[in-house]
Design a protein around this motif. Sequence first.
Motif, short mmCIF file in Angstrom:
data_model
loop_
_atom_site.label_atom_id
_atom_site.label_comp_id
_atom_site.label_asym_id
_atom_site.label_seq_id
_atom_site.Cartn_x
_atom_site.Cartn_y
_atom_site.Cartn_z
N ALA A 148 6.53 -40.22 -0.90
CA ALA A 148 6.72 -38.79 -0.61
C ALA A 148 6.57 -37.96 -1.88
N GLU A 149 7.08 -38.48 -2.99
CA GLU A 149 6.96 -37.77 -4.26
C GLU A 149 5.50 -37.69 -4.70
N GLU A 186 10.41 -42.99 -0.71
CA GLU A 186 10.65 -41.80 -1.54
C GLU A 186 9.58 -41.62 -2.59
N LYS A 216 2.91 -37.59 -2.74
CA LYS A 216 2.26 -36.58 -1.90
C LYS A 216 2.58 -35.17 -2.38
N ARG A 217 3.82 -34.94 -2.75
CA ARG A 217 4.21 -33.62 -3.25
C ARG A 217 3.49 -33.29 -4.55
N LYS A 218 3.44 -34.25 -5.44
CA LYS A 218 2.81 -34.01 -6.74
C LYS A 218 1.31 -33.77 -6.61
N THR A 219 0.65 -34.57 -5.79
CA THR A 219 -0.80 -34.41 -5.64
C THR A 219 -1.14 -33.10 -4.91
N ALA A 220 -0.33 -32.75 -3.91
CA ALA A 220 -0.57 -31.49 -3.19
C ALA A 220 -0.43 -30.30 -4.13
N HIS A 221 0.56 -30.35 -5.00
CA HIS A 221 0.77 -29.27 -5.95
C HIS A 221 -0.38 -29.19 -6.96
#
Length: 226
Positions: free
Chosen positions: A75-76, A72, A78-83
């Motif tokens: 995954a978090e 988790e 990845k979400r933060k860096t993509a944003h």
Amino acid sequence: MATALSACETRRTIATEEAITASTGADQSGSRDTILVIRGNTSAVKELKKFKDWVNQKASKVDSATNENLPEIQAEFKRKTAHLEKGLDSLSKDAKAEYLEAKAKYKAWEAQNKERTSKPLQAAEIKKRQKQLLGEYQNLNKINATNVREAYLVFMGMVRAKKRNWDQNDWDYTDYVYRQLNDRKQEITTSISASDELKIKSLQAEYLALEAGKDAKDLIKAVRSK
């Protein structure tokens, strides 16, 4: 207070299923973390600060469930860096450098955690360390409300004397012994005097501070080596 006085998050498993018997947790950021005055996209700057705070929190958190939660956390990340990378062009050169540094810090923490927990602790070595660190109190069943304070004093005396020469492997075994000592204390906690309880809590806090400081130094070294 008792809840906070837990051991280091990157715990290792035991190499054998055989029970171990009684006889036999400075600046955590690892980088400058001052608030920069950056011209550009205010939203992106705020997101960068949130990301840095998140990385610092993960890198310094004391949590025995890190391995179970790692998917988790990944995954978090990845979400933060993509944003963040959507607005990367609007950040200043210094802000971009801070972003890359925060990413490197997270990756170093993740790699360090995986490496430590992938190596099981050895039963024979645990018994050896228990003897070294607890001396006459190595038999945990003989620790009682009368001598539990002295057991912690012996343990912390050994930690203070030897910590300079310890590597991460030494700290992992020491952490295991520390948790065993805490477990024994918990069994007799209702019989411990208020003054002894207070002293033990201060020793626990000292141990966790020393261990956290070691983890932070290792993390800084890992980031700088990249």
